[in-house]
Write a protein that holds these residues in place. Structure first.
Motif, PDB file in Angstrom:
ATOM      1  N   CYS A 436       0.868  -1.167   0.000  1.00 51.18           N
ATOM      2  CA  CYS A 436       0.000   0.000   0.000  1.00 51.18           C
ATOM      3  C   CYS A 436       0.911   1.225   0.000  1.00 51.18           C
ATOM      4  O   CYS A 436       1.771   1.365   0.865  1.00 51.18           O
ATOM      5  CB  CYS A 436      -0.880  -0.010   1.255  1.00 51.18           C
ATOM      6  SG  CYS A 436      -1.633   1.584   1.622  1.00 51.18           S
ATOM      7  N   GLU A 438       0.041   4.230   0.525  1.00 50.45           N
ATOM      8  CA  GLU A 438      -0.392   5.232   1.500  1.00 50.45           C
ATOM      9  C   GLU A 438       0.320   5.029   2.843  1.00 50.45           C
ATOM     10  O   GLU A 438       0.883   5.949   3.409  1.00 50.45           O
ATOM     11  CB  GLU A 438      -1.911   5.134   1.736  1.00 50.45           C
ATOM     12  CG  GLU A 438      -2.756   5.626   0.577  1.00 50.45           C
ATOM     13  CD  GLU A 438      -2.661   7.142   0.392  1.00 50.45           C
ATOM     14  OE1 GLU A 438      -2.481   7.860   1.398  1.00 50.45           O
ATOM     15  OE2 GLU A 438      -2.743   7.605  -0.769  1.00 50.45           O
ATOM     16  N   CYS A 439       0.254   3.790   3.368  1.00 54.18           N
ATOM     17  CA  CYS A 439       0.788   3.574   4.713  1.00 54.18           C
ATOM     18  C   CYS A 439       2.029   2.685   4.724  1.00 54.18           C
ATOM     19  O   CYS A 439       2.644   2.483   5.760  1.00 54.18           O
ATOM     20  CB  CYS A 439      -0.279   2.963   5.626  1.00 54.18           C
ATOM     21  SG  CYS A 439      -0.648   1.236   5.261  1.00 54.18           S
ATOM     22  N   TRP A 441       2.145  -0.558   4.078  1.00 53.39           N
ATOM     23  CA  TRP A 441       1.872  -1.971   4.371  1.00 53.39           C
ATOM     24  C   TRP A 441       2.397  -2.865   3.244  1.00 53.39           C
ATOM     25  O   TRP A 441       2.343  -2.489   2.078  1.00 53.39           O
ATOM     26  CB  TRP A 441       0.359  -2.176   4.532  1.00 53.39           C
ATOM     27  CG  TRP A 441      -0.038  -3.627   4.578  1.00 53.39           C
ATOM     28  CD1 TRP A 441      -0.080  -4.420   5.672  1.00 53.39           C
ATOM     29  CD2 TRP A 441      -0.446  -4.440   3.470  1.00 53.39           C
ATOM     30  NE1 TRP A 441      -0.472  -5.698   5.316  1.00 53.39           N
ATOM     31  CE2 TRP A 441      -0.703  -5.727   3.971  1.00 53.39           C
ATOM     32  CE3 TRP A 441      -0.592  -4.212   2.087  1.00 53.39           C
ATOM     33  CZ2 TRP A 441      -1.111  -6.788   3.156  1.00 53.39           C
ATOM     34  CZ3 TRP A 441      -1.000  -5.261   1.277  1.00 53.39           C
ATOM     35  CH2 TRP A 441      -1.259  -6.543   1.814  1.00 53.39           C
ATOM     36  N   CYS A 476      -6.257  -2.080   1.576  1.00 51.29           N
ATOM     37  CA  CYS A 476      -5.142  -2.243   2.500  1.00 51.29           C
ATOM     38  C   CYS A 476      -5.647  -2.705   3.871  1.00 51.29           C
ATOM     39  O   CYS A 476      -6.493  -2.038   4.472  1.00 51.29           O
ATOM     40  CB  CYS A 476      -4.393  -0.925   2.647  1.00 51.29           C
ATOM     41  SG  CYS A 476      -3.137  -0.980   3.942  1.00 51.29           S
ATOM     42  N   CYS A 479      -4.776   0.403   6.470  1.00 51.71           N
ATOM     43  CA  CYS A 479      -5.373   1.737   6.432  1.00 51.71           C
ATOM     44  C   CYS A 479      -6.650   1.792   5.600  1.00 51.71           C
ATOM     45  O   CYS A 479      -7.313   2.827   5.531  1.00 51.71           O
ATOM     46  CB  CYS A 479      -4.366   2.771   5.922  1.00 51.71           C
ATOM     47  SG  CYS A 479      -4.043   2.678   4.150  1.00 51.71           S
ATOM     48  N   ASN A 481      -7.013   1.801   2.443  1.00 56.05           N
ATOM     49  CA  ASN A 481      -6.812   2.353   1.107  1.00 56.05           C
ATOM     50  C   ASN A 481      -7.159   1.271   0.066  1.00 56.05           C
ATOM     51  O   ASN A 481      -6.618   0.174   0.101  1.00 56.05           O
ATOM     52  CB  ASN A 481      -5.338   2.794   0.990  1.00 56.05           C
ATOM     53  CG  ASN A 481      -4.943   3.133  -0.442  1.00 56.05           C
ATOM     54  OD1 ASN A 481      -5.780   3.513  -1.257  1.00 56.05           O
ATOM     55  ND2 ASN A 481      -3.659   2.979  -0.721  1.00 56.05           N
TER      56      ASN A 481
HETATM   57 ZN   LIG Z   1      -2.326   1.180   3.688  1.00 59.98          ZN
END
Ligand SMILES: [Zn+2]
Ligand SMILES: [Zn+2]
Length: 731
Positions: A436, A438-439, A441, A476, A479, A481
């Motif tokens: 992911c 965004e975070c 992961w 995700c 998070c 996402n």
């Molecule tokens: Zn994430």
């Protein structure tokens, strides 16, 4: 009543413990070492191999159980094999019981007698034409069988084909004294006549200098560039050995791509050879082993474990691609087939021939130190030399599914000119990283310290270490996402991209995911053999010694992983891979080209590989290893432990360390660890290692010989395993 010592015998049982087992054997048994018995063990039975007919038993005589029945008429391991097994067990510090069974085909691990590889054959006896003629009227069925037998003996299958009700008729003929059966004698197969191809001046020169040196033990390294005709030299020497009435073991790293080799061997030696590899059934492997043992077949051609083929008059061992890591067994009994082969040859006083275009650092060092014979073959008999490596900079320009634009241009050109293209990518699956953005992961294995690889064809994330499988998440898990991305390219994605880009060109992918059967592999190789333009993509499997003359372009997609690997052998392996992959190209009547993609084209190792030859580069690597005190200038013994918790694994190794630390002679060695292994968690177990580094073999030997009995007695905590790895490949 005490057991008379003459009736006790010590047996090897395939167990990972450092001891042998005493049993009482019936009076009158010949007690021949190397014979198998069925032994009562715990509440069941095990197969045991008789080792010592008069052991110094320390076991309470009342506790000794009687052995079960003997399973063999004669020993299945001869004196030489028993001696070799003892040497292997001692050198590699492996339990003797396991080593003894390593030398036997799996079929003989069972507690039963081996299947007979012989058939009954019926023949006419008595020479009584009148009696046979008399049958013509009285018993046409018996008459018909006699007529058929007049032209030679027949097996049950032959007779059945002649007459489904043959049994009664043959029995009647036996009663009349006209027909009798006997076991078929092992057939000696004649070597077919074959006029060998004309050799190059270089090949002839090598054979001339090898010839007079083959009378006894010696290690001979055939250091020949890719495509220089090493196999022809092996085949010549094999022929000479067979002509002298001896047998040969011929080891190859992998049998998958060696069909051409098998064809050549058959052409040369007819049916005088047996094949042995893990793709065969248990009974076929047993039969191969048995025929070679009886001298019915003269050549054993196979992978690592074929080294343990037994025979009466071994005259030569050939090890092709001696640098290949598959000669090292990394589970169960740990040994290196090349090194054991050299020992075996020494024990039998016969020559061993190693061949490689990229000899290992060990072998090059030993050549210099132990005066092994080296023979250079630096010309291809075809018109073109192996292509030089060219770097392709991945930092600029467009990249599609892992391939740079500049490389596509070359692929197009080679295909247009009618060539075949090989693309090497040592990574299975679709994409090696799923994450992911965004975070941060990442998809990781639940059981191992390892990332999961996306396999799009099966819609799963798979762990390549333990087989753990997970669904691709919709969002995700950390998070939420919804956009999960994948990075990197595996062979699956590469294949998909190439199929789209070259719809008219066959794309042949070879890796473990698609090659489930020999047939699947064969159908791909058939296409290569046609010589028509195609693209071959694959993992390690395709880098090994095969010979397809229509391949004109070799591409290594990703050399960078190896540049920053923590393993000290990584540069050597990279050099071997690059030169081997490059060497697949230009073996026919068109010149080859070899491209290596990298994001670090300025890296000194890559530069060296491009500008210089293998020998130079490896010379530098050897120099570096010498400075660092690494193998082959040092000997490494690794103790490895695994347990459900890291502490337990470390504690087990700490106890081993303490024993070693108080062993006289340890001052000269270096102990490193215990510490967590590079990949600490694997298949749900935590792994740790303790490394013992010695500048010379003798000092290491002395310490281990003293310490091992105590270490072997070490009662590790429950569910903690430890093993010892002599001449470990990693640090
Ligand atoms: Zn994430
Ligand atoms: Zn895993």
């Amino acid at each position: 009543m005490p057991v008379p010592p003459s009736r006790l015998a010590a047996f090897a049982i395939a167990l990972p413990i450092y001891r042998v087992f005493d049993y009482e054997v019936e009076a009158g048994d010949p007690l021949r070492p190397g014979t198998r018995y069925r032994l009562p063990f715990g509440s069941g039975t095990r197969t045991g191999v008789l080792l010592d007919p008069a052991p110094d038993s320390e076991v309470d005589p009342d506790k000794i159980r009687p052995a079960g029945p003997r399973l063999d008429d004669r020993p299945v391991l001869d004196e030489h094999m028993l001696a070799l097994a003892r040497w292997l067990a001692e050198y590699y510090l492996q339990p003797l019981g396991e080593v003894i069974f390593l030398c036997l085909p799996l079929r003989l691990h069972r507690t039963e007698s081996p299947p007979a590889d012989r058939v009954k054959r019926w023949r006419l006896v008595g020479e009584d034409p009148a009696a046979i003629e008399a049958l013509a009227r009285r018993s046409p069925r018996q008459y018909e069988i006699c007529c058929a037998l007049a032209s030679g003996g027949m097996t049950a299958a032959d007779l059945k084909a002649l007459n489904p009700n043959w049994h009664a008729a043959v029995r009647a003929l036996e009663r009349r004294g006209l027909v009798a059966w006997a076991w078929d004698e092992p057939g000696t197969i004649e070597l077919p006549a074959f006029s060998a191809p004309t050799l190059s001046a270089q090949q002839t020169g090598i054979l001339d200098s090898l010839g007079p040196r083959l009378g006894g033990f010696g290690v001979h390294l055939l250091d020949g560039i890719t495509g220089s005709g090493k196999t022809e030299i092996y085949l010549h020497l094999i022929r000479e050995t067979l002509d002298a009435g001896q047998q040969v073991i011929y080891l190859v790293p992998e049998i998958g791509l060696t069909d051409q080799l098998i064809e050549r061997v058959r052409e040369r030696f007819g049916d005088c050879f047996e094949l042995s590899h893990s793709g065969l059934t248990e009974s076929r492997r047993y039969r191969a082993w048995d025929r070679f043992r009886r001298g019915e077949r003269r050549i054993m051609l196979g992978t690592r474990s074929s080294l343990f083929a037994q025979c009466n008059n071994l005259g030569l061992i050939v090890i092709d691609e001696e640098h290949d890591s598959s000669y090292r067994q990394e589970d169960g009994v740990r040994y290196h087939a090349r090194d054991v082969a050299i020992k075996r040859a020494q024990m039998l006083d016969i020559p061993v021939l190693l061949g490689s275009a990229t000899p290992s650092t060990e072998t090059l060092r030993n050549c210099a130190r132990d005066n092994w014979y080296t023979y250079r073959l630096d010309q291809r008999p075809t018109r073109y030399p192996p292509p030089a490596l060219q770097l392709v900079d991945l930092r600029h320009g467009r990249i599609d599914f892992g391939i740079a634009g500049a490389v596509f241009e070359r692929i197009d050109t080679h295909l247009e000119q009618g060539g075949q293209v090989l693309i090497y990518l040592n990574r299975r699956g679709f994409a090696p990283v799923v994450m992911c953005h965004e975070c941060g992961w990442q998809a990781v294995c639940a059981n191992c310290d390892s990332r999961l690889t996306l396999h799009q064809s099966v819609g799963s994330l798979l762990c390549h270490h333990c087989g753990y499988a997970d669904r691709v998440p919709e969002a995700c898990p950390q998070c939420g996402n919804p956009e999960i991305r994948h990075y990197g390219v595996g062979t699956e994605q590469l294949e998909q991209g190439l199929v789209e880009r070259y719809p008219q060109i066959p794309i042949l992918r070879i890796d473990r995911d698609v090659i489930a059967s020999r047939e699947a592999l064969q159908s791909r190789l058939e296409q290569l053999r046609t010589g028509d333009p195609c693209i071959l993509i694959g993992t390690q499997m395709i880098a090994k010694g095969h010979d397809y003359p229509a391949i004109t372009l070799s591409v290594v997609l990703d050399a960078d992983q190896a540049l920053f690997s923590a393993a000290y052998r990584a540069p050597e392996r990279l050099a071997q891979t690059l030169f081997q992959v490059a060497g697949r190209a230009g073996r026919g009547d068109r010149p080859g080209e070899a491209l290596v993609q990298s994001r670090f084209p300025g890296h000194p190792l890559l530069r060296a590989l491009v500008e210089r030859d293998y020998r130079d580069v490896v010379g530098d690597l050897l120099h570096e290893r010498e400075q660092l005190g690494f193998p082959p200038y040092a000997r490494v013994t690794m103790f490895r432990a695994d347990a459900p918790a890291l502490d337990a694994a470390l504690a087990c190794l700490q106890s081993i360390r303490e024993i070693l630390a108080r062993t006289p002679g340890i001052e000269a060695l270096t102990l490193i660890g215990p510490m967590p292994a590079l990949m600490t968690r694997r298949i749900g177990r935590y792994r740790a290692q303790l490394c013992l580094l010695a500048p010379a073999y003798a000092s290491l030997r002395e310490v281990l010989a003293r310490a091992m009995p105590e270490i072997a007695e070490l009662s590790a905590a429950r569910d903690t395993n430890w093993i010892v790895d002599v001449d470990a490949q990693d640090l």
